[in-house]
Write an enzyme that holds these catalytic residues in place. Structure first.
Site, PDB file in Angstrom:
ATOM      1  N   GLU A   2      -6.207  -5.707   3.845  1.00 46.66           N
ATOM      2  CA  GLU A   2      -6.257  -6.945   3.049  1.00 46.66           C
ATOM      3  C   GLU A   2      -7.453  -6.951   2.107  1.00 46.66           C
ATOM      4  O   GLU A   2      -8.088  -7.991   1.885  1.00 46.66           O
ATOM      5  CB  GLU A   2      -6.343  -8.175   3.972  1.00 46.66           C
ATOM      6  CG  GLU A   2      -5.100  -8.395   4.788  1.00 46.66           C
ATOM      7  CD  GLU A   2      -4.030  -9.125   4.016  1.00 46.66           C
ATOM      8  OE1 GLU A   2      -4.242  -9.420   2.831  1.00 46.66           O
ATOM      9  OE2 GLU A   2      -2.971  -9.364   4.615  1.00 46.66           O
ATOM     10  N   LEU A  37      -1.658 -12.121  -0.717  1.00 46.42           N
ATOM     11  CA  LEU A  37      -2.871 -11.687  -0.012  1.00 46.42           C
ATOM     12  C   LEU A  37      -3.863 -12.833   0.144  1.00 46.42           C
ATOM     13  O   LEU A  37      -4.564 -12.926   1.155  1.00 46.42           O
ATOM     14  CB  LEU A  37      -3.524 -10.511  -0.742  1.00 46.42           C
ATOM     15  CG  LEU A  37      -2.676  -9.232  -0.843  1.00 46.42           C
ATOM     16  CD1 LEU A  37      -3.475  -8.111  -1.497  1.00 46.42           C
ATOM     17  CD2 LEU A  37      -2.168  -8.779   0.508  1.00 46.42           C
ATOM     18  N   GLY A  62      -4.333   2.409  -2.259  1.00 51.13           N
ATOM     19  CA  GLY A  62      -4.661   1.371  -1.287  1.00 51.13           C
ATOM     20  C   GLY A  62      -5.395   0.227  -1.957  1.00 51.13           C
ATOM     21  O   GLY A  62      -4.814  -0.813  -2.278  1.00 51.13           O
ATOM     22  N   THR A 110       0.827  -1.213   0.000  1.00 49.03           N
ATOM     23  CA  THR A 110       0.000   0.000   0.000  1.00 49.03           C
ATOM     24  C   THR A 110       0.861   1.263   0.000  1.00 49.03           C
ATOM     25  O   THR A 110       1.915   1.309   0.643  1.00 49.03           O
ATOM     26  CB  THR A 110      -0.891   0.000   1.263  1.00 49.03           C
ATOM     27  OG1 THR A 110      -1.624  -1.221   1.288  1.00 49.03           O
ATOM     28  CG2 THR A 110      -1.839   1.180   1.292  1.00 49.03           C
ATOM     29  N   ARG A 127      -5.450 -13.362   3.693  1.00 50.80           N
ATOM     30  CA  ARG A 127      -6.908 -13.200   3.832  1.00 50.80           C
ATOM     31  C   ARG A 127      -7.539 -14.481   4.361  1.00 50.80           C
ATOM     32  O   ARG A 127      -8.522 -14.443   5.115  1.00 50.80           O
ATOM     33  CB  ARG A 127      -7.516 -12.855   2.473  1.00 50.80           C
ATOM     34  CG  ARG A 127      -7.138 -11.467   1.974  1.00 50.80           C
ATOM     35  CD  ARG A 127      -7.450 -11.297   0.501  1.00 50.80           C
ATOM     36  NE  ARG A 127      -7.177  -9.933   0.042  1.00 50.80           N
ATOM     37  CZ  ARG A 127      -7.202  -9.563  -1.231  1.00 50.80           C
ATOM     38  NH1 ARG A 127      -7.481 -10.446  -2.187  1.00 50.80           N
ATOM     39  NH2 ARG A 127      -6.962  -8.318  -1.562  1.00 50.80           N
TER      40      ARG A 127
END
Ligand code: TGC
Ligand code: FAD
Length: 390
Positions: free
Chosen positions: A369, A244, A141, A136, A248
């Site tokens: 996330e 991710l 973002g 980020t 996640r």
């Protein structure tokens, strides 16, 4: 408060094998003995409990679903149960473990050279080194593909310029996995070591959420990285996005832990708190409706997590399944925290109880996330075939 004994309404445990129950029990005892006694103070003082990092390593919690390099090689369901218990303690603790394993060890393990793996994975697994993940940026973002951070090849070095923001564990990390755009406009990952000239990290202050977690900014000014620190195995946004998926997944389970902590607190409180005719508030239909809603959502979240975990173990999971898990489970956890806060009345706002801390933490978990809405769009794209981000 009575000792925590887990939350299981539908004999969920009958679906777990002995390894999974043992991992959960180990994580639960760690949280009970090491986290619960200190976490309100750590949170109040905005201190990450760094002294516990070596113990987390000894317990095998870093990179726990990876194999080799000293990693525990757990099933994904066992891994999820571990993150559930850690987040029952605090989302910041689970964040630390998620970043270390899913966002730092996983990319080195999956995209790194043998030399990078040999150097970093044993240290990270044992908690002798700390990692962070820089994707980020202040201006990018939800849309990391727009990033401004650049890596330009000069001889046998890459020169990094740019800024990363909101980076968990950033200022305490020994190694940062940093994603930057190269001259061919492709995003690549770099291992930036603490102390590299031109690399600075600072902490974000004034957070009302994840207070017992370090959140940092990172800046790179003509920061020269040896070419052997490029992660050779991936280029494109697919690289960071695959990491991710791993993180996640752990968050999807972790959020259940925070929800369980709030539900358990609200249930115990409702059975003992008396109002009107000296009757416990739990005897009123409106309070029971809240508790019944909470336990139903916890059960649904557990079943979703378990199924996605089994799919992941079988190599059949799709990123959109993980988006649904993260979106749903964090969403219901936040709602459960809010309803639990309500059940406790005024007592719900003080740190004699865990609820407000979990509620505030979950606001970050809802956003990081991939925000809740971004995951809706991922699911929307999966079912319609139409991407609606732009
Ligand atoms: P798009 O064009 O869809 O895809 C670009 C390339 O990536 C591939 N891809 C994936 N690969 C693996 N896993 C996934 N989940 C993937 N999603 C997409 C895709 O196939 C394509 O590959 P290729 O080879 O064809 O080029 O990308 P887009 O720019 O349209 O973006 C899609 C979107 C919005 C879903 C994505 O950008 C996104 O997920 N945004 C959210 C950003 C985010 O989650 N940031 C998290 C930062 S890290 C963090 O928050 C840590 S918190 C830590 C803690 O726990 O404390
Ligand atoms: P924005 O992208 O500006 O979104 C703001 C709002 O707009 C949201 O509601 C969002 O859903 C909405 N929105 C955006 N785009 C769309 C669209 N196309 N359609 C509809 N709505 C849209 N990042 C890292 O790289 N590493 C870390 O370790 C890390 N740790 C973090 C720790 C904390 C405590 C926090 C709070 C964040 C962390 N992040 C980290 C950053 C996190 O991933 C981002 O905050 C997140 O991806 C959202 O980006 P943003 O904050 O810029 O919000």
């Amino acid at each position: 408060m009575a000792k925590y004994g887990g939350v299981d309404f539908i004999d969920f445990d009958s679906q777990l094998n002995d390894e999974e129950k043992l991992v959960r029990q180990t994580a639960r005892e760690f949280v009970e003995n090491e986290i619960i006694p200190i976490i309100e103070k750590q949170s109040r003082e905005a201190q990450f409990p760094k002294h516990l990092v070596p113990q987390l390593g000894e317990l095998g919690f870093f990179g726990a679903n990876l194999h080799g390099y000293g990693c525990a090689g757990m099933s994904n369901v066992a891994y999820g149960l571990m993150t559930q218990e850690l987040e029952r303690g605090d989302s910041g603790l689970r964040s630390f473990v998620s970043v270390q394993g899913a966002l730092v060890m996983y990319p080195i393990y999956t995209f790194g050279s043998d030399a990078q793996k040999d150097k970093w994975l044993p240290l990270l697994q044992q908690g002798k080194a700390i990692g962070c993940f820089g994707l980020t940026e202040p201006q990018f973002g939800s849309n990391p593909g727009g990033m401004l951070t650049r890596a330009v090849k000069k001889g046998n070095k890459y020169v990094l310029n740019g800024e990363k923001m909101w980076i968990t564990s950033g200022s305490i990390a020994d190694v940062a996995v940093v994603w930057a755009k190269c001259e061919d406009e492709k995003i690549r990952g770099f291992l930036v070591e603490k102390g590299t000239p031109g690399f600075k990290a600072w902490d974000v202050h004034g957070k009302w959420s994840l207070r017992a977690s370090v959140t940092s900014g990172l800046a790179f000014t003509d920061c020269e990285i040896p070419e052997e620190n490029l992660l050779p195995g991936v280029s494109g946004l697919r690289g960071p996005l695959s990491c991710l998926n791993q993180a996640r997944y752990g968050i999807g389970w972790g959020a259940i832990g925070a929800a369980m902590a709030c539900y358990d607190t609200a249930l115990q409180y409702a059975k003992t708190r008396k109002q009107f005719a000296n009757k416990p508030i739990a005897s009123h239909q409106l309070v029971q409706e809240k508790l019944a809603w909470m336990i139903t959502e916890i059960v649904k979240a557990q079943l979703l997590a378990m199924h996605v975990g089994r799919l992941k173990d079988a190599g059949k999971v799709d990123p959109a399944h993980i988006s649904m898990l993260k979106m749903n489970n964090v969403g219901i956890a936040l709602e459960i925290a809010r309803k639990s806060r309500d059940v406790l009345g005024a007592n719900g706002i003080v740190d004699d109880f865990c609820i407000m801390r979990h509620m505030n933490n979950l606001e970050s978990v809802y956003t990081y996330e991939g925000t809740n809405d971004i995951h809706k769009l991922v699911i929307g794209e999966k079912i319609t075939g139409i991407a609606a981000y732009v």
